[in-house]
Every structure is written in structure tokens, then in C-alpha cells.
Design a protein around this motif. Structure first.
Motif, PDB file in Angstrom:
ATOM      1  N   LYS A 197     -16.561   4.970 -15.864  1.00 18.59           N
ATOM      2  CA  LYS A 197     -17.014   6.359 -15.764  1.00 18.59           C
ATOM      3  C   LYS A 197     -16.101   6.661 -13.903  1.00 18.59           C
ATOM      4  O   LYS A 197     -15.832   5.525 -13.741  1.00 18.59           O
ATOM      5  N   PRO A 198     -15.309   7.724 -13.697  1.00 16.25           N
ATOM      6  CA  PRO A 198     -14.598   7.937 -12.475  1.00 16.25           C
ATOM      7  C   PRO A 198     -15.971   8.014 -11.646  1.00 16.25           C
ATOM      8  O   PRO A 198     -16.705   8.006 -12.028  1.00 16.25           O
ATOM      9  N   ILE A 199     -15.158   8.608 -10.658  1.00 13.38           N
ATOM     10  CA  ILE A 199     -16.070   8.199  -9.438  1.00 13.38           C
ATOM     11  C   ILE A 199     -16.873   9.190  -9.430  1.00 13.38           C
ATOM     12  O   ILE A 199     -18.084   9.543  -8.994  1.00 13.38           O
ATOM     13  N   PRO A 254     -14.699   3.178   5.020  1.00 14.81           N
ATOM     14  CA  PRO A 254     -14.416   3.573   4.113  1.00 14.81           C
ATOM     15  C   PRO A 254     -14.155   4.989   3.941  1.00 14.81           C
ATOM     16  O   PRO A 254     -15.105   4.948   4.044  1.00 14.81           O
ATOM     17  N   TYR A 255     -12.986   5.738   3.792  1.00  9.41           N
ATOM     18  CA  TYR A 255     -13.075   7.334   3.717  1.00  9.41           C
ATOM     19  C   TYR A 255     -11.932   7.072   3.016  1.00  9.41           C
ATOM     20  O   TYR A 255     -11.498   6.059   2.295  1.00  9.41           O
ATOM     21  N   LEU A 256     -12.304   7.726   1.426  1.00  6.66           N
ATOM     22  CA  LEU A 256     -11.533   8.499   0.287  1.00  6.66           C
ATOM     23  C   LEU A 256     -10.851  10.120   0.471  1.00  6.66           C
ATOM     24  O   LEU A 256     -11.988  10.491   0.229  1.00  6.66           O
ATOM     25  N   VAL A 307     -11.790  14.263   1.404  1.00  8.76           N
ATOM     26  CA  VAL A 307     -12.375  13.426   2.772  1.00  8.76           C
ATOM     27  C   VAL A 307     -13.584  13.201   2.236  1.00  8.76           C
ATOM     28  O   VAL A 307     -14.787  14.204   2.863  1.00  8.76           O
ATOM     29  N   ALA A 308     -14.396  12.353   2.270  1.00  8.05           N
ATOM     30  CA  ALA A 308     -15.468  11.818   2.164  1.00  8.05           C
ATOM     31  C   ALA A 308     -15.510  10.320   1.861  1.00  8.05           C
ATOM     32  O   ALA A 308     -14.745   9.580   1.855  1.00  8.05           O
ATOM     33  N   GLY A 355     -18.425   4.070  -5.415  1.00  6.41           N
ATOM     34  CA  GLY A 355     -18.017   5.634  -5.190  1.00  6.41           C
ATOM     35  C   GLY A 355     -17.922   6.172  -4.049  1.00  6.41           C
ATOM     36  O   GLY A 355     -17.564   5.838  -3.089  1.00  6.41           O
ATOM     37  N   ILE A 356     -18.093   7.995  -3.630  1.00  2.27           N
ATOM     38  CA  ILE A 356     -18.216   8.169  -2.163  1.00  2.27           C
ATOM     39  C   ILE A 356     -19.830   8.800  -2.284  1.00  2.27           C
ATOM     40  O   ILE A 356     -20.751   8.917  -2.811  1.00  2.27           O
TER      41      ILE A 356
END
Length: 323
Positions: free
Chosen positions: A135-137, A155-157, A170-171, A179-180
Motif C-alpha cells: 500500500k502507499p504511505i 525522521p522527517y519525510l 513535511v511530516a 508511515g507518517i
């Protein structure tokens, strides 16, 4: 379409001189390369240095072709990194970035598929990268993922959401990096300046790193189809911003000296070479009349001046594919 450079001309290092015990000079044989392609056909390129080998990934074909090099100039084709039968999505595989996370002893590939942000893992930089849960994030559409892990291990995405054009957000990520935390979603950069809107309201391709207490975000603007696709940067005192754009942007565009005559320059990523020198890999159009296939180039110096100003004053490597 966030997350860590000047070489001698034409790999002179491939012919190092060794001195024998008798002090008589003796040359090592030069490597003979058979050129398969004068250009490396990767868009949105990303380079990972692992165990003395450079791995290049990018948009190009479903599954992401891998190229490897030891000198940044000569690249050899390897396998396909992502097994599309073991991940979510079937098309539009874009902008891969690969990280080795030592604490997990795993390689993580962040990428987009069908305009959704995704992540998969592998025990090797060559893959195969797979997902345990396909599945996607996020269910919402998005592209151009980039990981940044702060000094405290958080960690940041960074990625693009389609919230009034292409906008960088960003999250904070979950500890497993799969995941975020939606409650931390924060807008970072959108297209509002003239140089960012020559063709479409697009900011994308983010990369984040930190120098002392200052965060830098390198990003691209305009539609990738535009000759004026370009690179700028912004700074902040927090991973969430607020981000202040550099008044001298763009730092890479077709009309800048470091563009080396290329057009459509953008969507790259910073990396360090074997000597710890900061560089920037990016893509450009095939030529000034044809966009595809977009190809990979490397600016050999990503420089931060004493006053904190970022520039790319290095020469440009034109990589080739060899057998």
C-alpha cells in the motif's frame, strides 16, 4: 519530478602511479571502457555511496534501473531495484531515493507510484525492494519523497502535495519509517516568486540537510517540461520551517554559468563523494529541442560560504554508460 564534492578530468585517477621498492616508476594499466551510451538516461536522479560504490537511481522505467560507478563518470547498468509484483502500483514510478538505515540494517527506497508516495525495503542497495504490506504511505495523492533524519534521530519525510499546484510539505515519520504522523503535516514551500512560475505553479524535488543549526532545503521549480526548470534553496531554524527562500535564486538554471549549456536543469539531490566532498546530481533535457529521455549530470561542488550562502560553482560531469 528530504535527506546527504571537484574530480580530476576524465578519471585520471584510473591511472595511478605506483613507486616500487627500487624507486623506479611503474604505471597501473588504465581501465578500457566500451561506451554503450553517451548519456545516462535517468531523470530525478539520486546517488547513494555505499561500501565504495556509487549507486544511481532515477525515473526511467517501471521498477527503477540501477547504475553503478566507482568514479562518477563511467556507469554500468545493473538490475531493476524494485520488483513491481511486490509493491503497490503498476505505473508512473518516479523519483526514487535510497537510504541505508544502520539502526535497522536495511535499505529503504522512497518513491512515487501512480502519484502516491511509497516506501519499500531491501537487504541490498541493488534490491529487490519489496513491501510487506502493499500500500502507499498515504491515500491522498503525492509525489517526490525525501527523507531527513535530524541529529536527535527524529525522521522527517518531505514530499509534494497537490494543494494549489505542487507544494512541498513535511511530516514526522513513524519509527519504522513506513508511515507518517498526519497531525504533524506542515506546509514548507510553494511557488510564489516569478522564477518559480515561468511554466506552472510547481515546487518539487526537495532535499534537506543541516549545517550547524541551519536547515537547508534544495528544491526545483516550474514544470519539468520547461527549459526554465530550475533549482533554488531556502533555509530555516527548524525542520518544519518557516522557510526563507534565498534572494539570489535560482542557483541552477539554463542561463546560469554552472548549467554548462544544458536546459531543463533540476530535480536532483546532494550527496558526498568518497573524499567527503559535497556534490549535486540533477537531470536535464536531452537537448534544447527534445525533452526525453532526460539525462543525469553532476555538479562537482555544492558549496556553503562562511555567510551561509549556498552555491554550485563546480564543473559538470557528463556521465556515460559503459560495458
Amino acid at each position: 519530478m528530504v535527506k546527504h564534492f571537484v574530480l580530476s578530468a576524465l578519471s585520471v585517477l584510473a591511472a595511478l602511479t605506483f613507486i616500487s621498492c627500487s624507486n623506479a616508476p611503474k604505471k597501473q594499466a588504465e581501465t578500457t571502457w566500451e561506451i554503450e551510451d553517451e548519456k545516462v538516461p535517468l531523470a530525478d536522479p539520486y546517488i547513494l555511496l555505499h561500501d565504495g560504490v556509487y549507486y544511481a537511481y532515477g525515473t526511467g522505467e517501471p521498477g527503477f534501473r540501477i547504475y553503478t560507478s566507482t568514479d562518477l563518470e563511467h556507469w554500468q547498468k545493473k538490475g531493476i531495484a524494485l520488483d513491481i509484483d511486490k509493491c503497490w502500483g503498476t505505473k508512473q514510478f518516479w523519483a526514487p531515493e535510497v537510504y541505508y538505515i544502520k539502526s535497522k540494517d536495511k535499505f529503504f527506497i522512497f518513491y512515487s507510484s501512480e502519484e502516491h508516495i511509497c516506501v519499500a525495503t531491501s537487504d541490498s542497495p541493488e534490491g529487490p525492494f519489496t513491501q510487506d504490506e502493499m500500500k502507499p504511505i498515504r491515500e491522498e495523492k503525492g509525489i517526490d519523497t525525501s527523507l531527513y533524519i535530524d541529529d536527535d534521530g527524529t525522521p522527517y519525510l518531505y514530499f509534494v502535495r497537490f494543494t494549489g499546484g505542487n507544494v512541498i510539505w513535511v511530516a514526522e515519520m513513524t519509527d519504522d519509517l513506513l508511515g507518517i504522523k498526519d497531525e504533524t503535516l506542515t506546509e514548507c514551500i510553494s511557488a510564489v516568486e516569478p522564477w518559480e512560475m515561468v511554466d506552472s505553479k510547481v515546487t518539487e524535488g526537495p532535499s534537506v540537510f543541516k549545517i550547524k543549526d541551519k536547515y537547508y532545503m534544495i528544491y526545483s521549480a516550474n514544470h519539468t517540461r520547461s527549459h526554465d526548470y530550475a533549482v533554488g534553496y531556502a533555509t530555516a531554524s527548524s525542520p518544519y520551517g518557516p522557510w526563507e527562500k534565498y534572494s539570489g535564486n535560482p542557483v541552477l538554471r539554463r542561463d546560469s554559468p554552472n548549467a554548462d549549456g544544458l536546459v531543463g536543469t533540476g530535480h536532483g539531490a546532494p550527496f558526498k563523494d568518497k573524499d567527503g566532498k559535497s556534490m549535486y546530481v540533477f537531470h536535464a533535457h536531452q537537448n534544447d529541442s527534445t525533452m526525453y529521455p532526460r539525462t543525469m549530470y553532476i555538479d562537482t561542488e555544492l558549496k556553503i560560504a562562511k555567510d551561509g550562502t549556498l552555491s554550485m560553482p563546480g564543473s559538470v560531469i557528463h556521465p556515460v554508460v559503459v560495458k
